[in-house]
Enzyme design. Structure first.
Site, short mmCIF file in Angstrom:
data_model
loop_
_atom_site.label_atom_id
_atom_site.label_comp_id
_atom_site.label_asym_id
_atom_site.label_seq_id
_atom_site.Cartn_x
_atom_site.Cartn_y
_atom_site.Cartn_z
N GLU A 33 0.83 -1.21 0.00
CA GLU A 33 0.00 0.00 0.00
C GLU A 33 0.86 1.25 0.00
O GLU A 33 1.83 1.35 0.77
CB GLU A 33 -0.87 -0.01 1.25
CG GLU A 33 -2.29 0.43 1.00
CD GLU A 33 -3.04 -0.53 0.10
OE1 GLU A 33 -3.19 -0.21 -1.10
OE2 GLU A 33 -3.48 -1.58 0.57
N ASP A 36 2.98 2.16 -4.82
CA ASP A 36 2.91 2.28 -6.29
C ASP A 36 3.56 3.56 -6.79
O ASP A 36 4.35 3.54 -7.73
CB ASP A 36 1.49 2.11 -6.83
CG ASP A 36 0.46 3.05 -6.23
OD1 ASP A 36 0.75 3.71 -5.21
OD2 ASP A 36 -0.66 3.10 -6.78
N SER A 67 -26.49 7.80 -13.90
CA SER A 67 -26.05 6.71 -13.03
C SER A 67 -27.22 6.20 -12.19
O SER A 67 -27.91 7.00 -11.53
CB SER A 67 -24.94 7.18 -12.09
OG SER A 67 -24.66 6.17 -11.13
N SER A 125 -15.74 2.96 -0.63
CA SER A 125 -15.28 1.79 0.13
C SER A 125 -13.78 1.55 -0.02
O SER A 125 -13.21 0.72 0.68
CB SER A 125 -16.02 0.54 -0.33
OG SER A 125 -15.75 0.27 -1.70
N LEU A 127 -12.45 0.33 -2.77
CA LEU A 127 -12.27 -0.82 -3.68
C LEU A 127 -12.18 -0.36 -5.13
O LEU A 127 -12.43 -1.12 -6.06
CB LEU A 127 -13.41 -1.83 -3.50
CG LEU A 127 -13.54 -2.43 -2.09
CD1 LEU A 127 -14.73 -3.38 -2.01
CD2 LEU A 127 -12.26 -3.15 -1.67
N SER A 130 -13.61 4.45 -8.69
CA SER A 130 -13.21 5.47 -9.68
C SER A 130 -12.34 4.85 -10.77
O SER A 130 -12.53 5.12 -11.96
CB SER A 130 -12.50 6.64 -9.01
OG SER A 130 -11.39 6.20 -8.26
N ASP A 174 -4.44 0.95 -9.08
CA ASP A 174 -5.87 0.69 -9.18
C ASP A 174 -6.31 0.45 -10.62
O ASP A 174 -7.03 -0.50 -10.93
CB ASP A 174 -6.66 1.86 -8.59
CG ASP A 174 -6.40 2.02 -7.10
OD1 ASP A 174 -5.75 1.13 -6.51
OD2 ASP A 174 -6.85 3.04 -6.53
#
Length: 388
Positions: A33, A36, A67, A125, A127, A130, A174
């Site tokens: 974490e 990157d 959406s 969250s 996860l 985006s 991501d």
């Protein structure tokens, strides 16, 4: 899900013409974490939850966005001639940013688009909703307009758009995990060189459980960019005494030897996390290859402690989830995952303990925080695809 989205699209925009539906996954990072953008390694996997996008070309240059997750916003109208981020643009700034980045590379759209969206990643969250939205947009543009880009290109374009259009200085992990996902595999990615390997995730007798703290995080408004700046300053200080390009170039021993060159104590802790977390990730992947889940779990736990104490990107609620999980028999490892400041923890839990894990964590979280966390026993899925 794609059928529901298709029905909604037709209700909003009519059923004539060629309507297509695409999907791109969210991701969970098992370990590695904030490494990157510091030139280190990460170990994420794509999930089977993500973003569904229905789309049809228009005869003009209008962009219409809708959406199902934000129905109260209705249809948001825009134009290919006005690709700028808007404060009231809400989620549409992400697909618009990708279109802007494609056009900046000479891939011009010759038609506007009607777009309807549904995401089953819980918003905020951690996860990567985006990144999932950016990747599904890039994959759709490639297919609809015949652009010559690879999935890796789509990941890089998504990152560029988030950095430069949306103002979040995120790393590549991501978007790469979403674009390059492979079922039942995690991606061992060197973020400095973009060299990567797929590592099969064989968790005999155990499951990956994601626990949502219900604390929404926003990387753009959080201290995320501060952490990047602090790490960059630490690197600049180190470069006065050792020839490195990134913090990921150092071993723990080398860092300890040169750490005194970092003038600011806070920056020193940020750099320590980046160096040690990178080495933890390398060791964790090796442990997994050797089917040594116990070592993998210990490294996950150490990662959380470092994120809590040295990088300070955890929060009280995620600390409770991780620290209480460590006390439960059958929990192999547990840590905060994602950018931090809220979001989720990821845990590896023995099959026979999954029910007890959820029960105990729910009770203690309700007692200490006043909320019941959400649990997802996740499956590892593929990257983006065209569904219809």
């Amino acid at each position: 899900m794609e059928q529901k989205l298709l029905e909604k699209f037709k209700e909003l925009f009519g059923d004539e013409g060629a309507i297509s539906v695409y999907f791109a996954p969210g991701r969970v990072n098992l370990i590695g974490e904030h490494t990157d953008y510091n030139g280190g390694h990460v170990f994420p996997c794509a999930l089977t939850i993500g973003t569904f996008m229905a789309v049809r070309k228009r005869a003009d240059r209008k962009l219409n966005f809708y959406s199902m997750n934000f129905e109260q916003l209705g249809v948001i109208e825009d134009s290919l001639d006005n690709l700028v981020p808007k404060e009231n643009g809400e989620w549409t700034n992400y697909p618009k940013g990708v279109i802007w980045a494609f056009e900046g590379r000479g891939m011009k759209l010759d038609a506007g688009l009607d777009i309807a969206l549904y995401g089953n990643i819980p918003n905020g969250s951690g996860l990567s909703s985006s990144a999932s939205l950016e990747v599904v947009t890039g994959y759709m543009l490639k297919d609809q307009f015949g652009f010559d880009v690879t999935n890796q290109d789509i990941a890089l374009i998504g990152q560029y758009s988030e950095n430069n259009f949306n103002g979040c200085n995120c790393g590549i992990m991501d978007q790469f995990a979403s674009a390059m996902g492979k079922q039942d595999n995690a991606i061992f990615l060197d973020c400095n060189t973009l060299e990567y390997d797929y590592a099969p995730i064989v968790l005999e007798g155990a499951k990956i459980v994601v626990t949502n703290s219900l604390v929404k995080h926003s990387l753009v408004t959080s201290a995320y960019n501060d952490r990047r700046n602090e790490s960059a300053q630490a690197l600049a200080d180190l470069q006065t005494v050792v020839g490195i390009n990134t913090l990921g170039d150092l071993t723990e021993e080398e860092f300890d030897r040169f750490a005194s060159a970092i003038k600011d104590e806070t920056n020193r802790r940020r750099a320590k996390h980046a160096v040690y977390e990178n080495q933890r990730t390398i060791k964790a992947v090796q442990a997994l290859k050797e089917n040594d889940l116990e070592t993998f779990g210990k490294l996950m736990n150490a990662s959380h402690v470092s994120l809590r104490d040295d990088y300070e990107t955890s929060c009280e609620e995620c600390d409770i989830l991780a620290e209480e999980a460590w006390k439960i028999p059958g929990v192999i490892g547990s840590r905060i995952t994602g950018g931090g400041f809220g979001g989720c923890t990821v845990s590896i839990v023995k099959d026979e303990a999954v029910e007890e894990f959820q029960k105990k964590l729910s009770a203690v979280y309700q007692e200490k925080v006043g909320k019941t966390p959400e649990f997802y026993v996740v499956s590892i899925g593929n990257g983006p695809s065209k569904l219809i």
